[in-house]
Write a protein that holds these residues in place. Sequence first.
Motif, PDB file in Angstrom:
ATOM      1  N   GLU A 270       0.598  -1.054  -0.229  1.00  0.00           N
ATOM      2  CA  GLU A 270      -0.053  -0.093  -0.202  1.00  0.00           C
ATOM      3  C   GLU A 270       0.824   0.808  -0.015  1.00  0.00           C
ATOM      4  N   GLN A 271       1.893   1.402   0.634  1.00  0.00           N
ATOM      5  CA  GLN A 271       3.487   2.572   0.845  1.00  0.00           C
ATOM      6  C   GLN A 271       3.252   2.859  -0.600  1.00  0.00           C
ATOM      7  N   LEU A 272       3.507   1.551  -1.446  1.00  0.00           N
ATOM      8  CA  LEU A 272       4.650   1.497  -2.732  1.00  0.00           C
ATOM      9  C   LEU A 272       3.051   2.483  -4.208  1.00  0.00           C
ATOM     10  N   VAL A 273       2.515   1.415  -4.106  1.00  0.00           N
ATOM     11  CA  VAL A 273       0.851   2.199  -4.865  1.00  0.00           C
ATOM     12  C   VAL A 273       0.558   3.379  -4.417  1.00  0.00           C
ATOM     13  N   GLY A 274       0.752   3.844  -2.793  1.00  0.00           N
ATOM     14  CA  GLY A 274       0.190   5.283  -2.652  1.00  0.00           C
ATOM     15  C   GLY A 274       1.341   5.867  -3.628  1.00  0.00           C
ATOM     16  N   TRP A 275       2.796   5.998  -3.476  1.00  0.00           N
ATOM     17  CA  TRP A 275       3.442   6.956  -3.756  1.00  0.00           C
ATOM     18  C   TRP A 275       3.634   6.647  -5.526  1.00  0.00           C
ATOM     19  N   LEU A 276       3.446   5.338  -6.493  1.00  0.00           N
ATOM     20  CA  LEU A 276       2.742   5.457  -7.758  1.00  0.00           C
ATOM     21  C   LEU A 276       2.141   5.942  -8.219  1.00  0.00           C
ATOM     22  N   ARG A 305       1.426  15.312 -18.567  1.00  0.00           N
ATOM     23  CA  ARG A 305       1.211  15.017 -20.226  1.00  0.00           C
ATOM     24  C   ARG A 305       2.999  14.987 -20.400  1.00  0.00           C
ATOM     25  N   GLU A 306       3.883  15.268 -19.512  1.00  0.00           N
ATOM     26  CA  GLU A 306       4.680  15.814 -19.392  1.00  0.00           C
ATOM     27  C   GLU A 306       5.534  14.578 -18.378  1.00  0.00           C
ATOM     28  N   PRO A 307       6.943  13.958 -18.491  1.00  0.00           N
ATOM     29  CA  PRO A 307       8.101  13.224 -18.256  1.00  0.00           C
ATOM     30  C   PRO A 307       8.388  14.083 -16.466  1.00  0.00           C
ATOM     31  N   VAL A 308       7.802  12.724 -15.227  1.00  0.00           N
ATOM     32  CA  VAL A 308       7.686  13.275 -14.123  1.00  0.00           C
ATOM     33  C   VAL A 308       9.212  12.905 -13.290  1.00  0.00           C
ATOM     34  N   VAL A 309       9.796  13.570 -12.777  1.00  0.00           N
ATOM     35  CA  VAL A 309      11.890  14.040 -11.810  1.00  0.00           C
ATOM     36  C   VAL A 309      10.960  13.376 -10.808  1.00  0.00           C
ATOM     37  N   VAL A 310      11.715  12.371 -10.435  1.00  0.00           N
ATOM     38  CA  VAL A 310      11.541  12.052  -8.687  1.00  0.00           C
ATOM     39  C   VAL A 310      13.084  11.894  -8.102  1.00  0.00           C
ATOM     40  N   ASN A 311      12.417  11.639  -6.802  1.00  0.00           N
ATOM     41  CA  ASN A 311      13.931  10.274  -5.990  1.00  0.00           C
ATOM     42  C   ASN A 311      13.426  10.046  -5.857  1.00  0.00           C
ATOM     43  N   VAL A 312      14.026   8.789  -5.886  1.00  0.00           N
ATOM     44  CA  VAL A 312      13.731   7.245  -5.406  1.00  0.00           C
ATOM     45  C   VAL A 312      13.037   6.827  -4.112  1.00  0.00           C
ATOM     46  N   PRO A 313      11.762   7.121  -4.000  1.00  0.00           N
ATOM     47  CA  PRO A 313      12.036   7.026  -2.853  1.00  0.00           C
ATOM     48  C   PRO A 313      12.020   5.808  -1.458  1.00  0.00           C
ATOM     49  N   ASP A 314      11.997   6.870  -0.148  1.00  0.00           N
ATOM     50  CA  ASP A 314      12.640   5.938   1.030  1.00  0.00           C
ATOM     51  C   ASP A 314      11.293   5.645   1.821  1.00  0.00           C
ATOM     52  N   LEU A 315      10.747   4.616   1.667  1.00  0.00           N
ATOM     53  CA  LEU A 315       9.616   4.090   2.281  1.00  0.00           C
ATOM     54  C   LEU A 315       9.911   2.834   2.848  1.00  0.00           C
TER      55      LEU A 315
END
Length: 315
Positions: A270-276, A305-315
Amino acid sequence: MRRGRFAPTPSGKMHLGNARTALISWLHMRSLNGEFILRMEDIDTERSREKWAELALLDLRWLGLDWDEGPDVGGPYAPYTQSERLERYEAGLLELEAAGALYPCFCSRADILSAASAPHGLTSEGPAYAGTCRHLTAAQRAEKALHKAPSLRFALPEGREVRFEDGIAGTRSFAPGSGGDFVVRRADGLHSYQLSVVMDDADMKITDVLRGYDLLDSTPRQILLYEALGLEAPNFLHVPLLNGSDGNRLAKRHGGIAISSFRERGTSPEQLVGWLAHVSGLIDRPEAVSAAELVGSFDLSLIPREPVVVNVPDL
């Protein structure tokens, strides 16, 4: 009945980008009361491994996704694994040959790369093919075949612009000849992605192909194959990719992106799905939520509609 699919390539561990595409595709179908199909695209035998295919099934189920048909549950259009569908691809090649849409190509990769002023092809393939072997005579082909096994190329129709409406990327138009004539079977006998995906999606009655933006420029080729085979093309929807903070597509070099690594360190699905869901614009903050809980509020128009810049989540 609307039918969508997710078709991973088992060449490594499933990562955040793969999982996000799978989640959005699953939500799209479930929100439409459609059917969701899982297909394993292991046609590249040099890179694909059974262990990665098994891990992909585990990762997807851990995330809370299910499928109505697939390699492990079967279905009316089995098999759902490409390496078991080679006869279908050969049948497609015979149809294309009978239609005069193919020709043998004796050029090596080095020949293509060295061609002067080679136009741009697909991002993943480098320069477009210049058509060197397209107009060889029968005698010339026979002479070259004595020295080298040919690949088979699809001859792009002369003057044919490809235009389609993408469900996320909007109206797309590709000029005649874009990308050049492309390989449908390599010289070593390996069938191409372009041919296999068209045959598979047609055989499995797929109505909606939702996949990553990196495959957008493959779509004109696939549309032309559908036409040459007398098949109806599905709806296409291409999701902009996740990029790392360096602006490049999220990849192994960014570290810690494998779904299995989150599971192994105790992250809840659920944590990872929420982040996604959050980075996909589906919820306004990264809170724990199950995939099933997102179905009722899913709205395709929320997808960036554009690429999404993210940091790898610390979950």
